[in-house]
Design a protein around this motif. Structure first.
Motif, mmCIF file in Angstrom:
data_model
loop_
_atom_site.group_PDB
_atom_site.id
_atom_site.type_symbol
_atom_site.label_atom_id
_atom_site.label_comp_id
_atom_site.label_asym_id
_atom_site.label_seq_id
_atom_site.Cartn_x
_atom_site.Cartn_y
_atom_site.Cartn_z
ATOM 1 N N TYR A 20 22.862 14.701 25.379
ATOM 2 C CA TYR A 20 23.309 14.488 26.760
ATOM 3 C C TYR A 20 24.410 13.428 26.820
ATOM 4 C CZ TYR A 20 23.364 12.897 31.565
ATOM 5 O OH TYR A 20 23.779 12.518 32.805
ATOM 6 N N GLU A 21 24.219 12.335 26.118
ATOM 7 C CA GLU A 21 25.226 11.273 26.101
ATOM 8 C C GLU A 21 26.537 11.764 25.482
ATOM 9 O OE1 GLU A 21 25.309 8.160 27.379
ATOM 10 O OE2 GLU A 21 23.410 8.649 28.339
ATOM 11 N N ALA A 22 26.455 12.586 24.438
ATOM 12 C CA ALA A 22 27.666 13.138 23.829
ATOM 13 C C ALA A 22 28.387 14.045 24.812
ATOM 14 C CB ALA A 22 27.313 13.899 22.555
ATOM 15 N N GLY A 27 34.976 14.039 26.988
ATOM 16 C CA GLY A 27 36.404 14.020 27.312
ATOM 17 C C GLY A 27 36.969 12.641 27.574
ATOM 18 N N GLN A 28 36.188 11.615 27.478
ATOM 19 C CA GLN A 28 36.659 10.270 27.806
ATOM 20 C C GLN A 28 37.460 9.672 26.659
ATOM 21 O OE1 GLN A 28 33.351 7.849 28.946
ATOM 22 N NE2 GLN A 28 32.839 9.108 30.712
ATOM 23 N N GLU A 29 38.436 8.870 27.039
ATOM 24 C CA GLU A 29 39.256 8.171 26.051
ATOM 25 C C GLU A 29 38.416 7.094 25.375
ATOM 26 O OE1 GLU A 29 42.652 7.580 23.906
ATOM 27 O OE2 GLU A 29 42.390 9.053 25.496
ATOM 28 N N GLY A 30 38.408 7.075 24.071
ATOM 29 C CA GLY A 30 37.625 6.083 23.327
ATOM 30 C C GLY A 30 36.131 6.307 23.435
ATOM 31 N N GLY A 31 35.725 7.526 23.760
ATOM 32 C CA GLY A 31 34.304 7.833 23.896
ATOM 33 C C GLY A 31 33.586 7.812 22.562
ATOM 34 N N ARG A 32 32.299 7.761 22.629
ATOM 35 C CA ARG A 32 31.467 7.705 21.429
ATOM 36 C C ARG A 32 30.742 9.019 21.181
ATOM 37 N NH1 ARG A 32 28.800 2.224 23.480
ATOM 38 N NH2 ARG A 32 30.549 0.853 23.077
ATOM 39 N N SER A 33 31.303 10.101 21.600
ATOM 40 C CA SER A 33 30.599 11.378 21.505
ATOM 41 C C SER A 33 30.316 11.773 20.058
ATOM 42 C CB SER A 33 31.370 12.477 22.220
ATOM 43 O OG SER A 33 32.648 12.633 21.647
ATOM 44 N N ALA A 34 31.228 11.495 19.147
ATOM 45 C CA ALA A 34 30.990 11.843 17.742
ATOM 46 C C ALA A 34 29.816 11.044 17.189
ATOM 47 C CB ALA A 34 32.242 11.586 16.909
ATOM 48 N N LEU A 35 29.739 9.792 17.551
ATOM 49 C CA LEU A 35 28.625 8.956 17.110
ATOM 50 C C LEU A 35 27.295 9.478 17.660
ATOM 51 C CD1 LEU A 35 27.798 6.365 15.605
ATOM 52 C CD2 LEU A 35 28.103 5.160 17.765
ATOM 53 N N TYR A 36 27.283 9.879 18.917
ATOM 54 C CA TYR A 36 26.069 10.427 19.515
ATOM 55 C C TYR A 36 25.658 11.734 18.842
ATOM 56 C CZ TYR A 36 26.414 6.983 23.262
ATOM 57 O OH TYR A 36 26.458 5.820 23.976
ATOM 58 N N LEU A 37 26.644 12.549 18.464
ATOM 59 C CA LEU A 37 26.316 13.797 17.774
ATOM 60 C C LEU A 37 25.723 13.528 16.395
ATOM 61 C CD1 LEU A 37 29.353 16.030 18.750
ATOM 62 C CD2 LEU A 37 26.995 16.219 19.564
#
Length: 63
Positions: A20-22, A27-37
């Motif tokens: 969910y967090e990912a 789409g956010q700039e500097g997001g942490r989606s890869a880390l969450y995945l």
């Protein structure tokens, strides 16, 4: 044994949270989606690892 089963499914809950967090930060700039995945992948790995370990433990203790 019920405690082991509880923690197995707790890893699935944690995985859902990280997915969910990912999704939220995708789409956010500097997001942490890869880390969450990555954390979600580790959580699903831990679920299967703990389940396999519990089943082996139960099989060894039935004798």
């Amino acid at each position: 044994m019920k405690v082991f089963k509880f923690f197995e499914y707790a890893y699935l809950v944690v995985m859902c949270f990280f997915l969910y967090e990912a999704y939220v930060e995708w789409g956010q700039e500097g997001g942490r989606s890869a880390l969450y995945l990555i954390f979600a992948a580790v959580a699903i790995f831990m679920f299967f690892f703990k389940r396999n370990f519990r089943k082996r433990y139960e099989a060894n203790n039935k004798d």
